[in-house]
Every structure is written in C-alpha cells, then in structure tokens.
Design an enzyme around this catalytic site. Structure first.
Site, PDB file in Angstrom:
ATOM      1  CB  THR A  40      -0.953   0.046   1.267  1.00  0.00           C
ATOM      2  OG1 THR A  40      -1.801  -1.106   1.373  1.00  0.00           O
ATOM      3  CG2 THR A  40      -1.833   1.299   1.529  1.00  0.00           C
ATOM      4  CG  HIS A  43      -0.301   0.398  -4.557  1.00  0.00           C
ATOM      5  ND1 HIS A  43      -0.164   0.020  -5.739  1.00  0.00           N
ATOM      6  CD2 HIS A  43      -0.618  -0.902  -3.872  1.00  0.00           C
ATOM      7  CE1 HIS A  43      -0.219  -1.318  -6.300  1.00  0.00           C
ATOM      8  NE2 HIS A  43      -0.462  -1.802  -4.918  1.00  0.00           N
TER       9      HIS A  43
END
Ligand code: NAD
Ligand code: ZN
Length: 347
Positions: A40, A43
């Site tokens: 995450t 990203h």
C-alpha cells in the site's frame, strides 16, 4: 516531529517536520520504534490510479509499526506509558451491526491508518485505544513491527482448516512467505508455493514450503503428480493478485476445496465458473485481520515455535527511506523494516 509525507498529488514522499499529533480522550500516543513497508505504501509513493482516487495529501503514510506508549487520553485505563504496542491499522466505526456484534473486521466504514488518517511513518502516531495491541513479553521487536501483515497472513492461512491438508500458496511476497510458515506450523501436509521470482522462491523454501514452483515453467498438475497428490489442493491461499495465479488455483483444487483470496487484483479478472460449480469450491475474500482473534493467534503461534523472521530481509534507518522503498519495490526482498529509534536519539 519528523514524518514521511505524501505532500501533494504525484509520485514521491518527503521527510518533513510536522506538528506532534494531538491526543484525544480515547487516544494512545505511541513513540514509533520500527515500521514495515507495505505494498500500500508503495502504491501511495508511486501515486498510481488507486492512490490518486483514495489519498488526500498531505498525508503521513505507513501503518505497520511497533513502538512504546508515551501518553494516554483521560478515558484510557487499560494502557500505560512504557507499554510496547502495535496498532490495528483498520479504525472501525464501533456503531454498525458488525461492530456491535464483535465482527469488527466486517465494518464497512473502517478507515485505514496511513490511508484515511495520519500514519505511522513518523516519530509519533496516535490511535484510539481500541486499535492498540499490547505485545506479550518475548515477542521479537522486528516481528512486532510487522504484526499487521503477519495478521493478513494468519487471517488468510487459518480461514480454512489446514491440518493434514495439501495447501497451495500463490505468490511469495512478504505475506505469502509468512502464510507458508503459518500453514506449515498449523499442520498442513504439502505446502506448494507458486512464485515467479527466484529470490522469493528461495525464501519460501526457508519458510517451510514442501516444493516451490515457477508458474511460468511448470504447471501445478505436474507438481501434484510429483508429490503423489491424487485429486488436487484442499486449500489455496491466493496472495499474488495475479489473474493467471487465481485461474490455475481454481483449476488445481480438489472437489470441495477452499480458496482464501487476499491478493488484490489490479484489474478485472475473467474466471471460468464451471470448476467452481462442479467441484463445489468455496471462495472467500479476506480483508485485514480479525480484531483481535488474529492478533491472539499470531502471538500464541510465536510462543509455540512459529518463526516468521526469515521473511524480514532488509533493514534501514528512516532517513534512508528512499533506499528502503527501492528495496521493497525491487521484489528481491521479503519484508523491509525502517528503524525510527535514531530520531529520538538525535532529538
Ligand atoms: P507482493 O506484491 O509483494 O507479492 C505478490 C507476489 O505474487 C510477488 O512476489 C509476485 O512475484 C507474485 N506473483 C506474480 N504473478 C504470479 C503468478 N502468476 N503466480 C504466482 N505468484 C505470482 O504482495 P504482498 O505484500 O505479499 O501482498 C500479497 C497480496 O495481498 C497483494 O496482492 C496485496 O495487494 C494484497 N493485500 C491484501 C490485503 C487484504 O487485506 N486483502 C492486505 C495486504 C495486502
Ligand atoms: Zn462498524
């Protein structure tokens, strides 16, 4: 305090000085010691389409951490300064049907630490006390730092019984690696790990895989024949987010088999439903961790000999965050840890 921040829409993160977080009456203030880098965070760093529609800068990123409590709000009685803790990264509403029934992992209104509220890549992080896990004595501090993704691995790996079963793990990223050790610990017979990256296949062997396979070179029918498996896998853990991996798992399941799906596909996946129907498969999506049954299970499995430490391959000081993110991005890594204790010594 110093914190790693997404300052605006676009790629990159910056280490900046920001105000210390405010501590509400139900909050716990934690001085961060170690953090883990999650996909995450990559990203958000890269600012892909998901990040662009989800993140509102400026935001302190990160959600995997261990640290020491330095202050508690006036309503907090169960925690005290000096406690070594991690945080459950999903902050739930506490009021919906599932929350009230104790199924907090099913809350539809949960907010992610380092996604929808200021995160843990900082000298200090604040969370409601209901999100704090007090580590039991003897837990390795680096392992404590990654209880969040370890929890993803445990939640997925234990979502179906694996004792004596043949288990397929698709994808040996940090979570697939930990899940491999968990299903081995939980008594699986064969644990086959499918992973294209040779560095990670090697790590999967160290985590207890019976056999590792490069899905580009060898299909699972061949692997099953080598192991003397007759019908197929009883349980599959989808931990790659890759469409081909999901399809080949479905094709390789035994009748009545179960697939726990943690991997997040980056695009829509076309699936043949015939084998799902005719083999009467169960597919279950897995999100986050059960609060706090998963945390309990992680702890007691460590106490009973589970070793996930080989999944941690890289360690950096927080000032070397760019190198740390590069190592995590490279794929030739397991879990990457950043150490924040130097911030305290300097400050
Ligand atoms: P990761 O991206 O590091 O690991 C995925 C692995 O899958 C990589 O090693 C990659 O080489 C491998 N892979 C690619 N194609 C494959 C194929 N055809 N067959 C087998 N393996 C293949 O991710 P991670 O941090 O270990 O997380 C695993 C997955 O879980 C990711 O998709 C992540 O987004 C997702 N995730 C979900 C949750 C949740 O709550 N559901 C939480 C954290 C992560
Ligand atoms: Zn809720």
């Amino acid at each position: 305090m110093l914190a790693l921040i997404k300052t605006g829409a676009g790629p990159g993160l910056a280490l900046e000085t920001v105000p210390d977080p405010k501590v509400g009456i139900d909050d716990v203030l934690v001085r961060v010691e170690r953090t883990g880098i999650c996909g995450t965070d990559l990203h958000i760093d890269a600012w892909d389409a998901w990040a662009a529609r989800t993140i509102e800068p400026p935001l302190i990123v990160g959600h995997e951490f261990v640290g020491e409590i330095v202050q508690v709000g006036s309503s907090v009685t169960d925690f005290a300064p000096g406690d070594r803790v991690s945080g459950e990264g999903h902050v739930v509403c506490g009021k919906c049907r599932h929350c009230l029934a104790g199924r907090r992992h099913l809350c539809a209104r949960s907010i992610g630490l380092g996604v929808g509220r200021p995160g843990a890549f900082a000298e200090y992080v604040v969370l409601p006390y209901t999100n704090i896990w007090h580590h039991w004595p003897g837990v390795d501090p680096e392992v404590a730092a990654i209880f969040d993704p370890f929890g993803n691995a445990v939640h997925t790996a234990l979502s179906f019984p694996v004792l004596g079963e043949d288990v397929l793990v698709s994808g040996a990223g940090p979570i697939g690696l930990m899940a491999t050790a968990v299903v081995r610990h939980a008594g699986a017979r064969h644990v086959v790990v499918s992973e294209p990256n040779p560095f990670r296949r090697e790590l999967a062997s160290r985590m207890g895989a019976t056999l590792v396979v490069d899905p580009r070179e060898r299909d699972l029918a061949d692997v099953m024949a080598e192991l003397g498996m007759v019908e197929g896998f009883d349980v599959a853990l989808e931990m790659s987010g890759n469409a081909d991996a999901l399809r080949s798992a479905i094709d390789s399941m035994a009748h009545g088999g179960s697939i726990a799906m943690l991997g997040i596909p980056t695009e829509k996946v076309a699936v043949d439903f015939d084998p799902i129907v005719f083999k009467m498969l169960t597919l279950r999506g897995i999100y986050g961790r059960e609060m706090y049954e998963t945390w309990y299970k992680m702890t007691v499995m460590l106490q009973s000999g589970l070793d996930i430490k080989p999944a941690i391959t890289h360690r950096f000081g927080f000032r070397d965050h760019e190198a740390a993110f590069a190592a995590a991005r490279s794929g030739d890594s397991g879990k990457v840890i950043m150490d924040w204790t130097a911030a305290r010594e300097a400050g």
